[in-house]
Scaffold this motif. Sequence first.
Motif, PDB file in Angstrom:
ATOM      1  N   GLU A 189     -12.404   4.422  -8.873  1.00  0.00           N
ATOM      2  CA  GLU A 189     -11.723   3.296  -8.244  1.00  0.00           C
ATOM      3  C   GLU A 189     -10.818   2.617  -9.277  1.00  0.00           C
ATOM      4  O   GLU A 189     -11.195   2.448 -10.432  1.00  0.00           O
ATOM      5  CB  GLU A 189     -12.752   2.301  -7.722  1.00  0.00           C
ATOM      6  CG  GLU A 189     -12.162   1.087  -7.068  1.00  0.00           C
ATOM      7  CD  GLU A 189     -13.238   0.178  -6.522  1.00  0.00           C
ATOM      8  OE1 GLU A 189     -13.442   0.187  -5.304  1.00  0.00           O
ATOM      9  OE2 GLU A 189     -13.881  -0.530  -7.329  1.00  0.00           O
ATOM     10  N   GLU A 190      -9.635   2.229  -8.825  1.00  0.00           N
ATOM     11  CA  GLU A 190      -8.663   1.561  -9.687  1.00  0.00           C
ATOM     12  C   GLU A 190      -8.287   0.235  -9.042  1.00  0.00           C
ATOM     13  O   GLU A 190      -8.138   0.159  -7.823  1.00  0.00           O
ATOM     14  CB  GLU A 190      -7.434   2.452  -9.829  1.00  0.00           C
ATOM     15  CG  GLU A 190      -6.389   1.971 -10.779  1.00  0.00           C
ATOM     16  CD  GLU A 190      -5.288   3.007 -10.972  1.00  0.00           C
ATOM     17  OE1 GLU A 190      -4.598   2.901 -11.986  1.00  0.00           O
ATOM     18  OE2 GLU A 190      -5.104   3.889 -10.119  1.00  0.00           O
ATOM     19  N   VAL A 191      -8.146  -0.800  -9.847  1.00  0.00           N
ATOM     20  CA  VAL A 191      -7.749  -2.110  -9.351  1.00  0.00           C
ATOM     21  C   VAL A 191      -6.517  -2.563 -10.128  1.00  0.00           C
ATOM     22  O   VAL A 191      -6.477  -2.473 -11.357  1.00  0.00           O
ATOM     23  CB  VAL A 191      -8.887  -3.145  -9.531  1.00  0.00           C
ATOM     24  CG1 VAL A 191      -8.447  -4.518  -9.060  1.00  0.00           C
ATOM     25  CG2 VAL A 191     -10.132  -2.709  -8.785  1.00  0.00           C
ATOM     26  N   HIS A 221      -4.950  -4.450 -14.917  1.00  0.00           N
ATOM     27  CA  HIS A 221      -5.304  -3.121 -14.420  1.00  0.00           C
ATOM     28  C   HIS A 221      -6.630  -2.669 -15.025  1.00  0.00           C
ATOM     29  O   HIS A 221      -6.894  -2.906 -16.201  1.00  0.00           O
ATOM     30  CB  HIS A 221      -4.191  -2.143 -14.835  1.00  0.00           C
ATOM     31  CG  HIS A 221      -4.556  -0.716 -14.665  1.00  0.00           C
ATOM     32  ND1 HIS A 221      -5.099   0.028 -15.676  1.00  0.00           N
ATOM     33  CD2 HIS A 221      -4.447   0.111 -13.610  1.00  0.00           C
ATOM     34  CE1 HIS A 221      -5.302   1.259 -15.235  1.00  0.00           C
ATOM     35  NE2 HIS A 221      -4.912   1.327 -13.981  1.00  0.00           N
ATOM     36  N   ILE A 250      -3.876  -5.906 -10.259  1.00  0.00           N
ATOM     37  CA  ILE A 250      -3.661  -7.287  -9.811  1.00  0.00           C
ATOM     38  C   ILE A 250      -2.339  -7.776 -10.379  1.00  0.00           C
ATOM     39  O   ILE A 250      -2.109  -7.694 -11.589  1.00  0.00           O
ATOM     40  CB  ILE A 250      -4.805  -8.224 -10.266  1.00  0.00           C
ATOM     41  CG1 ILE A 250      -6.144  -7.721  -9.720  1.00  0.00           C
ATOM     42  CG2 ILE A 250      -4.526  -9.669  -9.841  1.00  0.00           C
ATOM     43  CD1 ILE A 250      -7.352  -8.452 -10.271  1.00  0.00           C
ATOM     44  N   CYS A 255       0.834  -1.209   0.000  1.00  0.00           N
ATOM     45  CA  CYS A 255       0.000   0.000   0.000  1.00  0.00           C
ATOM     46  C   CYS A 255       0.865   1.253   0.000  1.00  0.00           C
ATOM     47  O   CYS A 255       0.614   2.187  -0.769  1.00  0.00           O
ATOM     48  CB  CYS A 255      -0.938   0.017   1.209  1.00  0.00           C
ATOM     49  SG  CYS A 255      -2.292  -1.163   1.113  1.00  0.00           S
ATOM     50  N   ARG A 295      -6.487  -2.310  -4.387  1.00  0.00           N
ATOM     51  CA  ARG A 295      -7.667  -1.490  -4.691  1.00  0.00           C
ATOM     52  C   ARG A 295      -7.391  -0.064  -4.248  1.00  0.00           C
ATOM     53  O   ARG A 295      -7.093   0.187  -3.080  1.00  0.00           O
ATOM     54  CB  ARG A 295      -8.879  -2.038  -3.952  1.00  0.00           C
ATOM     55  CG  ARG A 295     -10.138  -1.265  -4.182  1.00  0.00           C
ATOM     56  CD  ARG A 295     -11.258  -1.867  -3.364  1.00  0.00           C
ATOM     57  NE  ARG A 295     -12.500  -1.143  -3.572  1.00  0.00           N
ATOM     58  CZ  ARG A 295     -13.520  -1.206  -2.745  1.00  0.00           C
ATOM     59  NH1 ARG A 295     -13.460  -1.972  -1.669  1.00  0.00           N
ATOM     60  NH2 ARG A 295     -14.606  -0.514  -2.997  1.00  0.00           N
ATOM     61  N   VAL A 332      -3.752  -8.340  -4.947  1.00  0.00           N
ATOM     62  CA  VAL A 332      -4.839  -7.488  -5.409  1.00  0.00           C
ATOM     63  C   VAL A 332      -4.749  -6.148  -4.678  1.00  0.00           C
ATOM     64  O   VAL A 332      -4.715  -6.114  -3.451  1.00  0.00           O
ATOM     65  CB  VAL A 332      -6.220  -8.142  -5.134  1.00  0.00           C
ATOM     66  CG1 VAL A 332      -7.352  -7.243  -5.605  1.00  0.00           C
ATOM     67  CG2 VAL A 332      -6.296  -9.514  -5.781  1.00  0.00           C
ATOM     68  N   GLN A 349      -8.897   3.896  -4.211  1.00  0.00           N
ATOM     69  CA  GLN A 349     -10.120   4.677  -4.354  1.00  0.00           C
ATOM     70  C   GLN A 349      -9.756   6.160  -4.376  1.00  0.00           C
ATOM     71  O   GLN A 349      -8.830   6.600  -3.699  1.00  0.00           O
ATOM     72  CB  GLN A 349     -11.064   4.385  -3.200  1.00  0.00           C
ATOM     73  CG  GLN A 349     -11.561   2.942  -3.225  1.00  0.00           C
ATOM     74  CD  GLN A 349     -12.298   2.563  -1.969  1.00  0.00           C
ATOM     75  OE1 GLN A 349     -11.719   2.525  -0.903  1.00  0.00           O
ATOM     76  NE2 GLN A 349     -13.587   2.292  -2.114  1.00  0.00           N
TER      77      GLN A 349
END
Length: 126
Positions: A107-109, A99, A111, A12, A42, A40, A44
């Motif tokens: 929101e973006e993810v 991505h 992996i 993070c 996440r 993963v 925001q």
Amino acid sequence: MKTLGEIEAAVCEGISRFEQEYMGRGPKHISAHLLGDLLVIRLQGVLTSAEQHLVTTLPPEKGRDLLKQVRTQLIEIARPKLDTMIQGIVGVRSLSLHHDISTITGEEVVIFTLSEVPQCREAKKK
């Protein structure tokens, strides 16, 4: 050896720093979850004011597609840096990166598929 929580917290911190330095803005909230050989992440609240303006002023599909293309291209260009950072934190190399970003929620993810399940120690119980 780090605990699972220490690995996730370090991811993070690293991704948040990357977003701030590379994209010009850090996320409002970030979480990371190591699930076997998947990492993963996440994020925001990542859209900049300019990106929000772009999405709202162009026709919906055009603004969305343009923003997604730009973000994807930026991630691909920065991929070697991201791979190095993730390997330094989790101790194993990444095999692939996936991505996506929502222009509606901001929101973006991200992996990462890792080459193996990272080793981590049990957290001390209080």
